[in-house]
Design a protein around this motif. Structure first.
Motif, PDB file in Angstrom:
ATOM      1  N   GLU A   4     107.116  38.736 -74.279  1.00  0.00           N
ATOM      2  CA  GLU A   4     106.109  39.135 -73.297  1.00  0.00           C
ATOM      3  C   GLU A   4     105.070  40.063 -73.929  1.00  0.00           C
ATOM      4  O   GLU A   4     103.864  39.904 -73.708  1.00  0.00           O
ATOM      5  CB  GLU A   4     106.780  39.826 -72.115  1.00  0.00           C
ATOM      6  CG  GLU A   4     105.828  40.238 -71.020  1.00  0.00           C
ATOM      7  CD  GLU A   4     106.525  40.948 -69.860  1.00  0.00           C
ATOM      8  OE1 GLU A   4     105.809  41.318 -68.929  1.00  0.00           O
ATOM      9  OE2 GLU A   4     107.755  41.132 -69.883  1.00  0.00           O
ATOM     10  N   VAL A   5     105.522  41.009 -74.726  1.00  0.00           N
ATOM     11  CA  VAL A   5     104.603  41.935 -75.394  1.00  0.00           C
ATOM     12  C   VAL A   5     103.669  41.166 -76.316  1.00  0.00           C
ATOM     13  O   VAL A   5     102.454  41.399 -76.327  1.00  0.00           O
ATOM     14  CB  VAL A   5     105.384  43.025 -76.165  1.00  0.00           C
ATOM     15  CG1 VAL A   5     104.457  43.852 -77.039  1.00  0.00           C
ATOM     16  CG2 VAL A   5     106.148  43.921 -75.185  1.00  0.00           C
ATOM     17  N   LYS A   6     104.217  40.231 -77.063  1.00  0.00           N
ATOM     18  CA  LYS A   6     103.401  39.420 -77.971  1.00  0.00           C
ATOM     19  C   LYS A   6     102.361  38.611 -77.194  1.00  0.00           C
ATOM     20  O   LYS A   6     101.198  38.518 -77.604  1.00  0.00           O
ATOM     21  CB  LYS A   6     104.302  38.487 -78.794  1.00  0.00           C
ATOM     22  CG  LYS A   6     103.581  37.708 -79.854  1.00  0.00           C
ATOM     23  CD  LYS A   6     104.550  36.821 -80.617  1.00  0.00           C
ATOM     24  CE  LYS A   6     104.794  37.468 -81.955  1.00  0.00           C
ATOM     25  NZ  LYS A   6     105.623  36.648 -82.841  1.00  0.00           N
ATOM     26  N   ARG A   7     102.760  38.031 -76.067  1.00  0.00           N
ATOM     27  CA  ARG A   7     101.814  37.269 -75.232  1.00  0.00           C
ATOM     28  C   ARG A   7     100.709  38.165 -74.691  1.00  0.00           C
ATOM     29  O   ARG A   7      99.539  37.773 -74.634  1.00  0.00           O
ATOM     30  CB  ARG A   7     102.536  36.589 -74.069  1.00  0.00           C
ATOM     31  CG  ARG A   7     103.289  35.334 -74.446  1.00  0.00           C
ATOM     32  CD  ARG A   7     103.714  34.525 -73.222  1.00  0.00           C
ATOM     33  NE  ARG A   7     104.223  35.322 -72.123  1.00  0.00           N
ATOM     34  CZ  ARG A   7     105.489  35.375 -71.737  1.00  0.00           C
ATOM     35  NH1 ARG A   7     106.409  34.662 -72.357  1.00  0.00           N
ATOM     36  NH2 ARG A   7     105.859  36.119 -70.714  1.00  0.00           N
ATOM     37  N   MET A   8     101.064  39.372 -74.274  1.00  0.00           N
ATOM     38  CA  MET A   8     100.058  40.304 -73.753  1.00  0.00           C
ATOM     39  C   MET A   8      99.065  40.705 -74.837  1.00  0.00           C
ATOM     40  O   MET A   8      97.858  40.806 -74.579  1.00  0.00           O
ATOM     41  CB  MET A   8     100.727  41.533 -73.153  1.00  0.00           C
ATOM     42  CG  MET A   8     101.414  41.259 -71.861  1.00  0.00           C
ATOM     43  SD  MET A   8     102.235  42.759 -71.290  1.00  0.00           S
ATOM     44  CE  MET A   8     103.116  42.110 -69.898  1.00  0.00           C
ATOM     45  N   LEU A   9      99.572  40.936 -76.031  1.00  0.00           N
ATOM     46  CA  LEU A   9      98.676  41.271 -77.143  1.00  0.00           C
ATOM     47  C   LEU A   9      97.751  40.108 -77.470  1.00  0.00           C
ATOM     48  O   LEU A   9      96.558  40.307 -77.719  1.00  0.00           O
ATOM     49  CB  LEU A   9      99.488  41.661 -78.386  1.00  0.00           C
ATOM     50  CG  LEU A   9      99.775  43.135 -78.553  1.00  0.00           C
ATOM     51  CD1 LEU A   9     100.672  43.375 -79.755  1.00  0.00           C
ATOM     52  CD2 LEU A   9      98.493  43.925 -78.672  1.00  0.00           C
ATOM     53  N   ALA A  10      98.284  38.900 -77.458  1.00  0.00           N
ATOM     54  CA  ALA A  10      97.451  37.718 -77.711  1.00  0.00           C
ATOM     55  C   ALA A  10      96.385  37.582 -76.624  1.00  0.00           C
ATOM     56  O   ALA A  10      95.220  37.264 -76.922  1.00  0.00           O
ATOM     57  CB  ALA A  10      98.320  36.463 -77.788  1.00  0.00           C
ATOM     58  N   MET A  11      96.768  37.837 -75.381  1.00  0.00           N
ATOM     59  CA  MET A  11      95.807  37.778 -74.288  1.00  0.00           C
ATOM     60  C   MET A  11      94.722  38.830 -74.475  1.00  0.00           C
ATOM     61  O   MET A  11      93.534  38.564 -74.261  1.00  0.00           O
ATOM     62  CB  MET A  11      96.510  37.980 -72.942  1.00  0.00           C
ATOM     63  CG  MET A  11      95.572  37.901 -71.748  1.00  0.00           C
ATOM     64  SD  MET A  11      96.392  38.245 -70.181  1.00  0.00           S
ATOM     65  CE  MET A  11      97.597  36.932 -70.137  1.00  0.00           C
ATOM     66  N   ALA A  12      95.115  40.027 -74.865  1.00  0.00           N
ATOM     67  CA  ALA A  12      94.143  41.101 -75.099  1.00  0.00           C
ATOM     68  C   ALA A  12      93.147  40.687 -76.180  1.00  0.00           C
ATOM     69  O   ALA A  12      91.936  40.887 -76.033  1.00  0.00           O
ATOM     70  CB  ALA A  12      94.863  42.391 -75.487  1.00  0.00           C
ATOM     71  N   GLN A  13      93.647  40.099 -77.258  1.00  0.00           N
ATOM     72  CA  GLN A  13      92.767  39.676 -78.348  1.00  0.00           C
ATOM     73  C   GLN A  13      91.812  38.574 -77.901  1.00  0.00           C
ATOM     74  O   GLN A  13      90.617  38.602 -78.218  1.00  0.00           O
ATOM     75  CB  GLN A  13      93.601  39.231 -79.544  1.00  0.00           C
ATOM     76  CG  GLN A  13      94.324  40.396 -80.180  1.00  0.00           C
ATOM     77  CD  GLN A  13      95.451  39.986 -81.114  1.00  0.00           C
ATOM     78  OE1 GLN A  13      95.980  38.891 -81.030  1.00  0.00           O
ATOM     79  NE2 GLN A  13      95.824  40.897 -81.999  1.00  0.00           N
ATOM     80  N   THR A  14      92.310  37.620 -77.136  1.00  0.00           N
ATOM     81  CA  THR A  14      91.462  36.529 -76.637  1.00  0.00           C
ATOM     82  C   THR A  14      90.391  37.063 -75.696  1.00  0.00           C
ATOM     83  O   THR A  14      89.217  36.693 -75.791  1.00  0.00           O
ATOM     84  CB  THR A  14      92.318  35.470 -75.913  1.00  0.00           C
ATOM     85  OG1 THR A  14      93.243  34.926 -76.851  1.00  0.00           O
ATOM     86  CG2 THR A  14      91.459  34.361 -75.340  1.00  0.00           C
ATOM     87  N   ARG A  15      90.778  37.948 -74.814  1.00  0.00           N
ATOM     88  CA  ARG A  15      89.795  38.495 -73.862  1.00  0.00           C
ATOM     89  C   ARG A  15      88.767  39.367 -74.569  1.00  0.00           C
ATOM     90  O   ARG A  15      87.601  39.416 -74.162  1.00  0.00           O
ATOM     91  CB  ARG A  15      90.515  39.266 -72.761  1.00  0.00           C
ATOM     92  CG  ARG A  15      91.413  38.316 -71.956  1.00  0.00           C
ATOM     93  CD  ARG A  15      91.273  38.498 -70.488  1.00  0.00           C
ATOM     94  NE  ARG A  15      91.931  37.421 -69.777  1.00  0.00           N
ATOM     95  CZ  ARG A  15      92.899  37.601 -68.897  1.00  0.00           C
ATOM     96  NH1 ARG A  15      93.344  38.804 -68.631  1.00  0.00           N
ATOM     97  NH2 ARG A  15      93.418  36.561 -68.273  1.00  0.00           N
ATOM     98  N   LEU A  16      89.181  40.059 -75.632  1.00  0.00           N
ATOM     99  CA  LEU A  16      88.221  40.843 -76.405  1.00  0.00           C
ATOM    100  C   LEU A  16      87.198  39.918 -77.073  1.00  0.00           C
ATOM    101  O   LEU A  16      86.002  40.214 -77.086  1.00  0.00           O
ATOM    102  CB  LEU A  16      88.930  41.707 -77.448  1.00  0.00           C
ATOM    103  CG  LEU A  16      88.019  42.539 -78.346  1.00  0.00           C
ATOM    104  CD1 LEU A  16      87.157  43.503 -77.523  1.00  0.00           C
ATOM    105  CD2 LEU A  16      88.857  43.301 -79.363  1.00  0.00           C
ATOM    106  N   ILE A  17      87.653  38.803 -77.603  1.00  0.00           N
ATOM    107  CA  ILE A  17      86.742  37.816 -78.194  1.00  0.00           C
ATOM    108  C   ILE A  17      85.766  37.325 -77.131  1.00  0.00           C
ATOM    109  O   ILE A  17      84.550  37.234 -77.371  1.00  0.00           O
ATOM    110  CB  ILE A  17      87.531  36.654 -78.835  1.00  0.00           C
ATOM    111  CG1 ILE A  17      88.264  37.139 -80.079  1.00  0.00           C
ATOM    112  CG2 ILE A  17      86.615  35.476 -79.159  1.00  0.00           C
ATOM    113  CD1 ILE A  17      89.301  36.163 -80.610  1.00  0.00           C
ATOM    114  N   ASP A  18      86.271  37.020 -75.947  1.00  0.00           N
ATOM    115  CA  ASP A  18      85.408  36.585 -74.849  1.00  0.00           C
ATOM    116  C   ASP A  18      84.364  37.644 -74.512  1.00  0.00           C
ATOM    117  O   ASP A  18      83.208  37.321 -74.235  1.00  0.00           O
ATOM    118  CB  ASP A  18      86.228  36.275 -73.592  1.00  0.00           C
ATOM    119  CG  ASP A  18      87.084  35.032 -73.725  1.00  0.00           C
ATOM    120  OD1 ASP A  18      86.888  34.249 -74.676  1.00  0.00           O
ATOM    121  OD2 ASP A  18      87.963  34.841 -72.859  1.00  0.00           O
ATOM    122  N   ALA A  19      84.770  38.911 -74.525  1.00  0.00           N
ATOM    123  CA  ALA A  19      83.863  40.009 -74.179  1.00  0.00           C
ATOM    124  C   ALA A  19      82.698  40.115 -75.156  1.00  0.00           C
ATOM    125  O   ALA A  19      81.652  40.682 -74.822  1.00  0.00           O
ATOM    126  CB  ALA A  19      84.625  41.325 -74.135  1.00  0.00           C
TER     127      ALA A  19
END
Length: 139
Positions: free
Chosen positions: A24-39
């Motif tokens: 779950e932690v790994k998925r959240m970090l991946a989501m954070a990285q993807t959303r940062l790219i989107d930003a």
């Protein structure tokens, strides 16, 4: 659990205890990285970029909290806990709190006024935030 200040929040019902879930932690970090790219996509609207940066910050903060064995349903608490989960000074997590307040105005009142400089500042902070969580977790 391990962090006395967070255990206090657990006792008063602001946090819930849950065993660490590295997947779950790994998925959240991946989501954070993807959303940062989107930003950082200039083709998105200002509002979309802000929302993506904010969501990246929340995902990374939640990953840090989950790493320590806690969960919160309150977004503000997740940011506030960065003082304990990542040893962030209040001056850093309060930038995220300001973004949270803007996000709430957008979500609940339909009003979002955000400047390009605020998005850039938020993206820079979120980049550091993700790096700090990555260092904490070794992921």
């Amino acid at each position: 659990m391990g962090l006395p200040a967070l255990d206090n929040l657990l006792r008063i019902g602001q946090l819930k205890a849950e065993p660490r879930n590295e997947i779950e932690v790994k998925r959240m970090l991946a989501m954070a990285q993807t959303r940062l790219i989107d930003a950082q996509l200039v083709s998105l609207s200002t509002e979309g970029r802000f929302t993506s940066a904010y969501n990246a910050a929340h995902a990374a903060a939640l990953a840090a909290l989950r790493w320590h064995g806690y969960r919160s349903e309150n977004r503000y608490t997740v940011f506030q806990c960065l003082t304990h989960t990542l040893s962030w000074p209040a001056s850093r997590w309060r930038v995220l709190d300001a973004a949270h307040q803007k996000r709430n105005l957008a979500e609940y009142e339909g009003f979002l006024e955000v400047e390009e400089s605020s998005i850039s500042e938020l993206c820079a902070l979120v980049t550091d935030h993700i790096a700090d969580v990555t260092k904490l977790t070794g992921m």
